[in-house]
Design a protein around this motif. Sequence first.
Motif, PDB file in Angstrom:
ATOM      1  N   ASP A  53      83.509   3.729  51.880  1.00  0.00           N
ATOM      2  CA  ASP A  53      84.333   3.647  50.674  1.00  0.00           C
ATOM      3  C   ASP A  53      85.643   4.400  50.844  1.00  0.00           C
ATOM      4  OD1 ASP A  53      82.593   2.112  49.416  1.00  0.00           O
ATOM      5  OD2 ASP A  53      81.672   3.692  48.186  1.00  0.00           O
ATOM      6  N   ASP A  54      85.520   5.592  51.410  1.00  0.00           N
ATOM      7  CA  ASP A  54      86.702   6.445  51.452  1.00  0.00           C
ATOM      8  C   ASP A  54      87.339   6.544  52.835  1.00  0.00           C
ATOM      9  OD1 ASP A  54      84.447   7.633  52.330  1.00  0.00           O
ATOM     10  OD2 ASP A  54      84.474   9.316  50.932  1.00  0.00           O
ATOM     11  N   LEU A  55      86.815   5.814  53.774  1.00  0.00           N
ATOM     12  CA  LEU A  55      87.354   5.897  55.133  1.00  0.00           C
ATOM     13  C   LEU A  55      87.199   4.541  55.803  1.00  0.00           C
ATOM     14  CD1 LEU A  55      88.480   8.057  57.072  1.00  0.00           C
ATOM     15  CD2 LEU A  55      86.166   8.465  57.856  1.00  0.00           C
ATOM     16  N   ASP A  56      88.273   4.081  56.412  1.00  0.00           N
ATOM     17  CA  ASP A  56      88.242   2.753  57.038  1.00  0.00           C
ATOM     18  C   ASP A  56      88.547   2.912  58.518  1.00  0.00           C
ATOM     19  OD1 ASP A  56      88.705   0.239  57.980  1.00  0.00           O
ATOM     20  OD2 ASP A  56      90.427  -0.180  56.692  1.00  0.00           O
ATOM     21  N   LEU A  57      87.501   2.880  59.334  1.00  0.00           N
ATOM     22  CA  LEU A  57      87.702   3.086  60.770  1.00  0.00           C
ATOM     23  C   LEU A  57      87.682   1.760  61.534  1.00  0.00           C
ATOM     24  CD1 LEU A  57      85.489   6.275  61.213  1.00  0.00           C
ATOM     25  CD2 LEU A  57      87.973   6.144  61.101  1.00  0.00           C
ATOM     26  N   THR A  86     105.872   8.045  54.832  1.00  0.00           N
ATOM     27  CA  THR A  86     105.038   8.975  54.068  1.00  0.00           C
ATOM     28  C   THR A  86     103.877   9.492  54.912  1.00  0.00           C
ATOM     29  OG1 THR A  86     105.303   7.145  52.515  1.00  0.00           O
ATOM     30  CG2 THR A  86     104.458   9.203  51.630  1.00  0.00           C
ATOM     31  N   GLU A  87     103.218   8.597  55.631  1.00  0.00           N
ATOM     32  CA  GLU A  87     102.096   9.023  56.477  1.00  0.00           C
ATOM     33  C   GLU A  87     102.567   9.978  57.574  1.00  0.00           C
ATOM     34  OE1 GLU A  87      99.566   6.084  58.149  1.00  0.00           O
ATOM     35  OE2 GLU A  87      98.860   5.346  56.202  1.00  0.00           O
ATOM     36  N   SER A  88     103.696   9.636  58.185  1.00  0.00           N
ATOM     37  CA  SER A  88     104.205  10.512  59.253  1.00  0.00           C
ATOM     38  C   SER A  88     104.513  11.892  58.706  1.00  0.00           C
ATOM     39  CB  SER A  88     105.488   9.955  59.859  1.00  0.00           C
ATOM     40  OG  SER A  88     105.267   8.702  60.379  1.00  0.00           O
ATOM     41  N   LEU A  89     105.087  11.934  57.518  1.00  0.00           N
ATOM     42  CA  LEU A  89     105.384  13.240  56.919  1.00  0.00           C
ATOM     43  C   LEU A  89     104.088  14.008  56.690  1.00  0.00           C
ATOM     44  CD1 LEU A  89     108.172  12.326  54.318  1.00  0.00           C
ATOM     45  CD2 LEU A  89     108.438  13.676  56.406  1.00  0.00           C
ATOM     46  N   ALA A  90     103.068  13.318  56.195  1.00  0.00           N
ATOM     47  CA  ALA A  90     101.814  14.002  55.884  1.00  0.00           C
ATOM     48  C   ALA A  90     101.138  14.539  57.138  1.00  0.00           C
ATOM     49  CB  ALA A  90     100.870  13.058  55.156  1.00  0.00           C
ATOM     50  N   ARG A  91     101.339  13.854  58.261  1.00  0.00           N
ATOM     51  CA  ARG A  91     100.728  14.328  59.512  1.00  0.00           C
ATOM     52  C   ARG A  91     101.541  15.438  60.143  1.00  0.00           C
ATOM     53  NH1 ARG A  91     100.799   9.147  60.977  1.00  0.00           N
ATOM     54  NH2 ARG A  91      98.984   8.034  60.243  1.00  0.00           N
ATOM     55  N   ASN A  92     102.786  15.559  59.710  1.00  0.00           N
ATOM     56  CA  ASN A  92     103.663  16.547  60.346  1.00  0.00           C
ATOM     57  C   ASN A  92     103.204  17.960  59.990  1.00  0.00           C
ATOM     58  OD1 ASN A  92     106.067  18.246  60.870  1.00  0.00           O
ATOM     59  ND2 ASN A  92     106.890  16.255  61.467  1.00  0.00           N
ATOM     60  N   PRO A  93     103.024  18.802  61.004  1.00  0.00           N
ATOM     61  CA  PRO A  93     102.504  20.140  60.744  1.00  0.00           C
ATOM     62  C   PRO A  93     103.414  20.979  59.841  1.00  0.00           C
ATOM     63  CG  PRO A  93     102.996  19.809  63.106  1.00  0.00           C
ATOM     64  CD  PRO A  93     103.207  18.500  62.431  1.00  0.00           C
ATOM     65  N   GLN A 136      97.777   2.779  50.064  1.00  0.00           N
ATOM     66  CA  GLN A 136      96.515   3.478  49.783  1.00  0.00           C
ATOM     67  C   GLN A 136      95.426   3.067  50.772  1.00  0.00           C
ATOM     68  OE1 GLN A 136      96.090   5.826  47.688  1.00  0.00           O
ATOM     69  NE2 GLN A 136      97.131   5.494  45.724  1.00  0.00           N
ATOM     70  N   GLN A 137      95.345   1.762  51.012  1.00  0.00           N
ATOM     71  CA  GLN A 137      94.338   1.253  51.936  1.00  0.00           C
ATOM     72  C   GLN A 137      94.588   1.772  53.346  1.00  0.00           C
ATOM     73  OE1 GLN A 137      91.514  -0.389  51.599  1.00  0.00           O
ATOM     74  NE2 GLN A 137      91.821  -0.209  49.397  1.00  0.00           N
ATOM     75  N   HIS A 138      95.854   1.741  53.736  1.00  0.00           N
ATOM     76  CA  HIS A 138      96.166   2.142  55.110  1.00  0.00           C
ATOM     77  C   HIS A 138      95.878   3.619  55.337  1.00  0.00           C
ATOM     78  CE1 HIS A 138      98.366   2.775  58.865  1.00  0.00           C
ATOM     79  NE2 HIS A 138      98.014   1.540  59.094  1.00  0.00           N
ATOM     80  N   LYS A 139      96.080   4.400  54.308  1.00  0.00           N
ATOM     81  CA  LYS A 139      95.799   5.839  54.407  1.00  0.00           C
ATOM     82  C   LYS A 139      94.345   6.080  54.823  1.00  0.00           C
ATOM     83  CE  LYS A 139      95.309   9.749  51.254  1.00  0.00           C
ATOM     84  NZ  LYS A 139      95.457  10.188  49.857  1.00  0.00           N
ATOM     85  N   LYS A 161      96.943  16.162  51.924  1.00  0.00           N
ATOM     86  CA  LYS A 161      98.379  16.437  51.823  1.00  0.00           C
ATOM     87  C   LYS A 161      99.157  15.271  51.223  1.00  0.00           C
ATOM     88  CE  LYS A 161     100.256  18.130  55.716  1.00  0.00           C
ATOM     89  NZ  LYS A 161     100.378  18.403  57.164  1.00  0.00           N
ATOM     90  N   LEU A 162      98.521  14.111  51.218  1.00  0.00           N
ATOM     91  CA  LEU A 162      99.271  12.893  50.870  1.00  0.00           C
ATOM     92  C   LEU A 162      98.764  12.285  49.575  1.00  0.00           C
ATOM     93  CD1 LEU A 162     101.092  10.429  51.539  1.00  0.00           C
ATOM     94  CD2 LEU A 162      99.274   9.609  53.036  1.00  0.00           C
TER      95      LEU A 162
END
Lengths: 509, 337
Positions: free
Chosen positions: A216-220, B144-151, B170-173, B184-185
Amino acid sequence: MKLCTLRATLPVRGRVFRTYAACRRLSSKSTLETVTGTQSGIAFDNSATISQTCSTTMSNLYDVVIVGGGISGLTLAAGLKSSPYTSNLKIALVESMSLASAKNWSPENDRYSNRVSSITPASRCYLSQIGVWDYVYAERVQPYDDMRVWDGVSGARIHFDAFHLGAEDASIAFMTENLNLQHALLSRLNDLPADPPVMVLDNTKVEGITEGPTFDDLDLSSWPSLKLSNGDIIMARLLVGADGVNSPVRSFANIKSRGWDYRQEGVVAVLDMEWDDRQRIAWQRFLPSGPIALLPMPDGKASLVWSTSPKHATHLKSLNGGAFCTLVNAAFRLGMVDLQYLMTRVDEEEITQEFEWRDGRLPIEAEGQQFPIRVVEVQEGSRASFPLKMRHCDTYVAPRIALVGDAAHTTHPLAGQGLNLGQGDVASLVRVIEQATQEGSDIGHEIVLQQYWAERYPINHMMLGVIDKLQKLYCTDFPPIVGIRTIGLEVVESLDWVKKIIMKQAAGA
Amino acid sequence: MPKSDIGQHAPLVATAIRPSTIFNCNMQNPRSIGKILRLREFNLAKSKQRPFDTSKFMVAAVHHVFRQTRAYTNSTFSADELLHFNALASTWWDTNGPSRLLHKMNPLRISFIFDTIDRYSIKSLSRESGLKMLDVGCGGGILTESLARNPRVASVTGIDMSEEVLSVAQQHKKQDPALVSGGKLQYKLCSLLDLPIAQEAGEGQIEERYDGVTLFEVLEHVPSPSAILQAATERVRPGGWIFISTVNRTAVAYLTTILMGEKVLNIVPEGTHTWSKYINERELREWFYEQKTNVPGSGEHWDIVRSEGCIYVPFVGWKFAGPRDVGNYFLAARRLQ
Ligand SMILES: Cc1cc2nc3c(=O)[nH]c(=O)nc-3n(C[C@H](O)[C@H](O)[C@H](O)COP(=O)(O)OP(=O)(O)OC[C@H]3O[C@@H](n4cnc5c(N)ncnc54)[C@H](O)[C@@H]3O)c2cc1C
């Protein structure tokens, strides 16, 4: 093979079914396991926001999974762990064979392994940079600064020395046993204060690769999921195939590898020379059946790579040591007709007599100048042969997948480049991953990986192309071709600037 | 300020002090640019054209473009634009699909943000890590994702007006455990204008504002860029930044981004760009300058620390090169108090 069938049986659009099944497999496992260890790196900042099933899966997630513990795979692991930007990545390396003998290797007096490679200055430089070269047994490394190559049919010659490298003390390349390198790489990995350390899983085969599960919360589903022979399932943000010419990772990614077999085998052997020739020359003579090369090793030894037809290869391996050495000497000294005749003989005494009689006609001062000094002995058990191929993949990358080394390209050993091209791949891939982690990009993202492919493909393609053309050009005694290649070689021989360019390319600059 | 950052025109410092110098050097009309921006919005509303270039070709082109953008509501995002981006949603993360050029621009955006922070931070005022970022018009979440991964980033909020595109984000996250567990995101479906502003002064409240607001490829898609800019400035803390990328309204930009990019080479989906909505670098510069003069004595003002032209080099990617007043450009403004 197994992997191909596995993939082929899965419906291409059957993602829902597949991931559901994978999910069930994982969740039934999860009741038995506890969440292991602390996880760091970019993927594994475990927190309470994720369900139990999911967080158990998380302990099987790696930022980088490297399949193959050959020189390419180990260099990649050491390279990533030596960089301040990527040292915190969670890395696993899977190798089907045991790495114990490489790990515990130490030089044995007067005995050498028959898997020997020439390391270009560029590769050596990279290995120093990542702290590996310090672990190499220096007494088992033989630099050479002189190379003599000639045409067995016409006798046309080309000669390279330190002058063409642009520096007095420069070396063309460094000969060493593959085991010396593997040992150094494993020692470096062992000593690196990396957190987390590389998880080295040897004696472990990758049995299948599928897509990861979805929760649900993770798509691998975009993460390659590897089934290992020890029963574990691990998943990779980036899966690197350093798994050699029959790469299972390449089959999973459905990447086409094009090329052909040379219908030649490379016969290798460790040889003792008549005396320790301090000149440090690499010799190569192009025979119509394939090139024969003699490369200097420490302690007055030499490493042989004789590319020839499979029939001749079998013959050479079956002869007794004395006859074999005589044939090697003959291959560097005699004319083609004489050599062909000797190759049909099996009796040691007959071969020796025939050779001595013909060799007597050669001027003694040519020895060590025009052709190498004599080979007197072959190290017991050191003769082996490998089929020679040329392969190149259309691409080295797919989403969350990269190929390095022989998995991406395989070449004829006549230029001693195979391993070195792999080192170039690794250096480039590490750079790209370093940049991506600094940016915060996903290191498995295809856009990131494409930079690696764009950097390496043209370089490798050119090198493979040149080697392949050389191989074809010299594999004939058809007079017009011999005439043309002889003129070509003589022209190059007379032009120092051209030779300088050739040396620069060969050094991996 | 390192000389190399100044570009080929008048030094930026001088720009802030004596804006008249740049106006006189290559403006046909020394009118206030802020006015031009507002005027353009007014004209757009009436769907009249104001061609920048007088050639017949350009007039025709502008006609065409205007026909496409006639209908829009008085929101921050026009209905046409919304439809266009909704249609792109499903392929947003396909790196070989229509968004390829956007993916390829991401490294340039990231390096622009962090290089700027490294070079121009004021130690007493700006934060260099633990950054709180707002990505306006985040789309599928590439940046946005790159920023969230940035330390160096502590948190990032991505906002967008398209529900479909945002659900792709949202799905891709979910594909990245680091993003799922890192916390963080976050994404919000709203307009920048509707995003709550923290109280101006007041201890503790300042934290509510952002260290950096990014407006990458946004201003050329909204009917009211000055309102968006205004809203962005209100949400940046002192010492913080606004990072912008957009396109100059020039004939060259038309040729490269619309004619070649969309119509001939098809490397950008048709209808992505609307030439008339492009904003000249000088207009943005002037807009920021006006912030100071508009509210005299407030102490708030904006420094444009960096502005650079960029071009797409086939097989290589996006590079900072070329003049900043012709095609695509990036601009960074720092809030001072
Ligand atoms: C006769 C000969 C002479 C050569 N001389 C030179 C030279 O002088 N200079 C030079 O640069 N190159 C030379 N080469 C080429 C060089 O040896 C290779 O290019 C190099 O060893 C390739 O290294 P690699 O790590 O990419 O692949 P490999 O060494 O092939 O490593 C692949 C690894 O993957 C593992 N693996 C495969 N499948 C699985 C699986 N399913 N699960 C787990 N593990 C798996 C294998 O066990 C293997 O250890 C020569 C080659 C030959 C044949």
